[in-house]
Scaffold this motif. Structure first.
Motif, PDB file in Angstrom:
ATOM      1  N   ALA A 225      -3.447  74.566 -38.592  1.00 45.59           N
ATOM      2  CA  ALA A 225      -4.571  73.760 -39.084  1.00 45.59           C
ATOM      3  C   ALA A 225      -4.697  73.921 -40.588  1.00 45.59           C
ATOM      4  CB  ALA A 225      -5.883  74.179 -38.419  1.00 45.59           C
ATOM      5  N   LEU A 226      -5.315  72.948 -41.195  1.00 45.16           N
ATOM      6  CA  LEU A 226      -5.741  73.055 -42.590  1.00 45.16           C
ATOM      7  C   LEU A 226      -7.121  73.675 -42.619  1.00 45.16           C
ATOM      8  CD1 LEU A 226      -5.618  72.179 -45.704  1.00 45.16           C
ATOM      9  CD2 LEU A 226      -6.911  70.163 -44.950  1.00 45.16           C
ATOM     10  N   ILE A 227      -7.312  74.678 -43.482  1.00 43.08           N
ATOM     11  CA  ILE A 227      -8.650  75.217 -43.725  1.00 43.08           C
ATOM     12  C   ILE A 227      -9.093  74.729 -45.093  1.00 43.08           C
ATOM     13  CG2 ILE A 227     -10.066  77.283 -43.969  1.00 43.08           C
ATOM     14  CD1 ILE A 227      -8.064  78.793 -42.262  1.00 43.08           C
ATOM     15  N   PHE A 228     -10.263  74.108 -45.157  1.00 38.68           N
ATOM     16  CA  PHE A 228     -10.728  73.504 -46.406  1.00 38.68           C
ATOM     17  C   PHE A 228     -12.196  73.884 -46.633  1.00 38.68           C
ATOM     18  CE2 PHE A 228     -11.186  69.850 -49.392  1.00 38.68           C
ATOM     19  CZ  PHE A 228     -10.042  70.083 -50.126  1.00 38.68           C
ATOM     20  N   PRO A 229     -12.438  75.010 -47.326  1.00 39.35           N
ATOM     21  CA  PRO A 229     -13.796  75.559 -47.452  1.00 39.35           C
ATOM     22  C   PRO A 229     -14.518  75.171 -48.743  1.00 39.35           C
ATOM     23  CG  PRO A 229     -12.222  77.186 -48.183  1.00 39.35           C
ATOM     24  CD  PRO A 229     -11.425  75.937 -47.869  1.00 39.35           C
ATOM     25  N   SER A 230     -14.275  73.974 -49.238  1.00 33.43           N
ATOM     26  CA  SER A 230     -14.778  73.562 -50.548  1.00 33.43           C
ATOM     27  C   SER A 230     -16.308  73.542 -50.627  1.00 33.43           C
ATOM     28  CB  SER A 230     -14.232  72.176 -50.875  1.00 33.43           C
ATOM     29  OG  SER A 230     -14.598  71.789 -52.171  1.00 33.43           O
ATOM     30  N   PHE A 231     -16.830  73.899 -51.805  1.00 34.96           N
ATOM     31  CA  PHE A 231     -18.264  73.769 -52.089  1.00 34.96           C
ATOM     32  C   PHE A 231     -18.653  72.305 -52.293  1.00 34.96           C
ATOM     33  CE2 PHE A 231     -18.070  78.164 -54.107  1.00 34.96           C
ATOM     34  CZ  PHE A 231     -18.857  78.771 -53.147  1.00 34.96           C
ATOM     35  N   TYR A 232     -17.742  71.570 -52.959  1.00 35.05           N
ATOM     36  CA  TYR A 232     -18.092  70.213 -53.409  1.00 35.05           C
ATOM     37  C   TYR A 232     -16.842  69.358 -53.460  1.00 35.05           C
ATOM     38  CZ  TYR A 232     -20.112  66.503 -56.370  1.00 35.05           C
ATOM     39  OH  TYR A 232     -20.556  65.295 -56.869  1.00 35.05           O
ATOM     40  N   GLU A 233     -16.907  68.194 -52.814  1.00 34.17           N
ATOM     41  CA  GLU A 233     -15.818  67.214 -52.872  1.00 34.17           C
ATOM     42  C   GLU A 233     -16.409  65.820 -53.027  1.00 34.17           C
ATOM     43  OE1 GLU A 233     -12.460  67.603 -52.825  1.00 34.17           O
ATOM     44  OE2 GLU A 233     -12.674  69.797 -52.744  1.00 34.17           O
ATOM     45  N   VAL A 240      -7.744  64.097 -45.107  1.00 34.71           N
ATOM     46  CA  VAL A 240      -7.198  62.883 -44.500  1.00 34.71           C
ATOM     47  C   VAL A 240      -5.675  62.937 -44.444  1.00 34.71           C
ATOM     48  CG1 VAL A 240      -7.201  60.370 -44.567  1.00 34.71           C
ATOM     49  CG2 VAL A 240      -9.181  61.621 -45.386  1.00 34.71           C
ATOM     50  N   GLU A 241      -5.048  63.468 -45.487  1.00 35.30           N
ATOM     51  CA  GLU A 241      -3.590  63.600 -45.482  1.00 35.30           C
ATOM     52  C   GLU A 241      -3.132  64.466 -44.310  1.00 35.30           C
ATOM     53  OE1 GLU A 241      -2.803  63.238 -50.318  1.00 35.30           O
ATOM     54  OE2 GLU A 241      -2.902  65.194 -49.347  1.00 35.30           O
ATOM     55  N   THR A 242      -3.839  65.561 -44.087  1.00 35.17           N
ATOM     56  CA  THR A 242      -3.487  66.469 -42.994  1.00 35.17           C
ATOM     57  C   THR A 242      -3.660  65.792 -41.640  1.00 35.17           C
ATOM     58  OG1 THR A 242      -4.101  68.407 -44.321  1.00 35.17           O
ATOM     59  CG2 THR A 242      -4.019  68.705 -41.931  1.00 35.17           C
ATOM     60  N   MET A 243      -4.744  65.048 -41.473  1.00 32.56           N
ATOM     61  CA  MET A 243      -4.947  64.307 -40.223  1.00 32.56           C
ATOM     62  C   MET A 243      -3.825  63.307 -39.996  1.00 32.56           C
ATOM     63  SD  MET A 243      -9.039  63.550 -40.269  1.00 32.56           S
ATOM     64  CE  MET A 243     -10.250  64.839 -39.973  1.00 32.56           C
ATOM     65  N   GLY A 246      -0.865  64.674 -38.360  1.00 32.59           N
ATOM     66  CA  GLY A 246      -1.007  65.148 -36.993  1.00 32.59           C
ATOM     67  C   GLY A 246      -1.358  66.616 -36.876  1.00 32.59           C
ATOM     68  N   VAL A 247      -2.196  67.097 -37.788  1.00 35.51           N
ATOM     69  CA  VAL A 247      -2.592  68.507 -37.795  1.00 35.51           C
ATOM     70  C   VAL A 247      -4.118  68.598 -37.820  1.00 35.51           C
ATOM     71  CG1 VAL A 247      -2.516  70.662 -39.126  1.00 35.51           C
ATOM     72  CG2 VAL A 247      -0.466  69.242 -38.930  1.00 35.51           C
ATOM     73  N   PRO A 248      -4.713  69.481 -37.021  1.00 34.64           N
ATOM     74  CA  PRO A 248      -6.174  69.646 -37.021  1.00 34.64           C
ATOM     75  C   PRO A 248      -6.693  70.152 -38.363  1.00 34.64           C
ATOM     76  CG  PRO A 248      -5.199  70.653 -35.068  1.00 34.64           C
ATOM     77  CD  PRO A 248      -4.062  70.318 -35.984  1.00 34.64           C
ATOM     78  N   VAL A 249      -7.963  69.867 -38.599  1.00 33.60           N
ATOM     79  CA  VAL A 249      -8.627  70.274 -39.846  1.00 33.60           C
ATOM     80  C   VAL A 249      -9.877  71.077 -39.515  1.00 33.60           C
ATOM     81  CG1 VAL A 249      -9.881  69.443 -41.876  1.00 33.60           C
ATOM     82  CG2 VAL A 249      -7.764  68.300 -41.155  1.00 33.60           C
ATOM     83  N   VAL A 250     -10.039  72.183 -40.237  1.00 33.32           N
ATOM     84  CA  VAL A 250     -11.266  72.980 -40.163  1.00 33.32           C
ATOM     85  C   VAL A 250     -11.851  72.972 -41.566  1.00 33.32           C
ATOM     86  CG1 VAL A 250     -12.279  75.218 -39.586  1.00 33.32           C
ATOM     87  CG2 VAL A 250     -10.204  74.451 -38.400  1.00 33.32           C
ATOM     88  N   CYS A 251     -12.994  72.322 -41.750  1.00 33.06           N
ATOM     89  CA  CYS A 251     -13.516  72.182 -43.109  1.00 33.06           C
ATOM     90  C   CYS A 251     -15.025  72.364 -43.164  1.00 33.06           C
ATOM     91  CB  CYS A 251     -13.116  70.833 -43.708  1.00 33.06           C
ATOM     92  SG  CYS A 251     -13.889  69.391 -42.958  1.00 33.06           S
TER      93      CYS A 251
END
Length: 304
Positions: A225-233, A240-243, A246-251
């Motif tokens: 999975a991609l882990i994306f713990p950003s404060f601000y985006e 979206v690229e990761t999705m 075909g890979v799950p996202v945890v954000c």
């Protein structure tokens, strides 16, 4: 400065000026002297500034400006207060000088309107994902160059930069999960100060600097999975690229991330570390959930 004609339209030109962007004062003078003169000479009707700034002086051509977000004036940017004050002042000027303002998410639109008390209409144009990500076939790509470092689907991945707003330090909270399940954490990006802040994870971390787009996609598509713990985006392109791969996202569930990810990712509150750890463990243990997130992710990414 380089002027490039676009083949798709004979009446469109692109002006690239990378060296000017490195110096604010030079860029400001160039935008308000030479650029208006050049565009008038070429009889240009519309200028689209793709990154905040445009000429502030009155011009015969219309001005469209893209504001991806308002991070430059937030506490998440990391710049000194004096610089932020200057940027805030300039932001207001650029907004006022624009005939049309474009941004990339509903969050960014609302954030810009609120922070600058901007009453004009802002168009949310979103961001289009490259077909490369949808068409990438990882099963036909060799993973052998990475096999001595990581095992397929036995590592989490992070990419997207190391600026202050990316909250890379938060990844230290993966330590217990990595140890329990024998996973690793892959970080992609050029080294900077944030690398030192998670040095206690060195034994469980694999770091890459510059990668080709293909190698990046190989690593993403074979991760857990991609882990994306950003404060601000303002948008959150890696999500979206990761999705699309075909890979799950945890954000994180803040700013634009909840809007962009929708119900197709595992969202967590940055203030609830236990929730974050539980989501990672759930994703590892529940294969049906993983399959569901992959399917939902494809559908979500296709919207962009």
């Amino acid at each position: 400065m380089k002027i490039v004609n676009i083949n798709l339209a004979s009446d469109v030109i692109v002006i690239r000026s990378a060296w000017i962007n490195k110096h604010f004062l030079i860029r400001f003078l160039w935008e308000n002297t030479f650029l208006p003169w050049l565009l008038k000479k070429k009889k240009i009707d519309i200028l689209h500034g793709m990154d905040y700034s445009i000429p502030l002086i009155p011009t015969v051509f219309k001005k469209i400006t893209t504001f991806h977000d308002a991070i430059l004036v937030t506490q998440f940017d990391g710049r000194p207060l004096i610089k932020k004050a200057i940027l805030r002042f300039m932001f207001k000027k650029y907004l006022k000088a624009s005939n049309i303002v474009v941004t990339v998410s509903e969050f960014s639109k609302n954030d810009i309107q609120k922070r600058f008390n901007f009453q004009k209409k802002i168009i949310n144009a979103g961001i289009a994902i490259q077909n490369f990500y949808f068409e990438f076939q990882s099963e036909k790509k060799s993973f052998s160059k990475f096999e001595h470092l990581v095992v397929k689907q036995m590592y989490f991945i992070y990419y997207g930069g190391y600026r202050h707003n990316k909250n890379v330090e938060y990844l230290r909270n993966t330590e217990g999960i990595l140890k329990k399940y024998g996973y690793k954490l892959v970080l992609i990006g050029a080294p900077d100060n944030f690398f030192a802040n998670i040095s206690d994870l060195d034994e469980m971390t694999v770091r890459f600097q510059a990668l080709s787009q293909e190698d990046l996609c190989i690593l993403i598509s074979n991760s857990a999975a991609l882990i994306f713990p950003s404060f601000y985006e303002g948008f959150g392109l890696p999500v979206v690229e990761t999705m699309a791969l075909g890979v799950p996202v945890v954000c994180a569930d803040n700013t634009s991330l909840a809007e962009i990810a929708g119900q197709s990712a595992l969202l967590f509150n940055l203030n609830d570390v236990q929730e974050f750890k539980d989501k990672l463990a759930l994703l590892i243990e529940d294969k049906l959930l993983r399959a569901k997130l992959i399917a939902l992710g494809y559908e979500r990414a296709a919207l962009f």
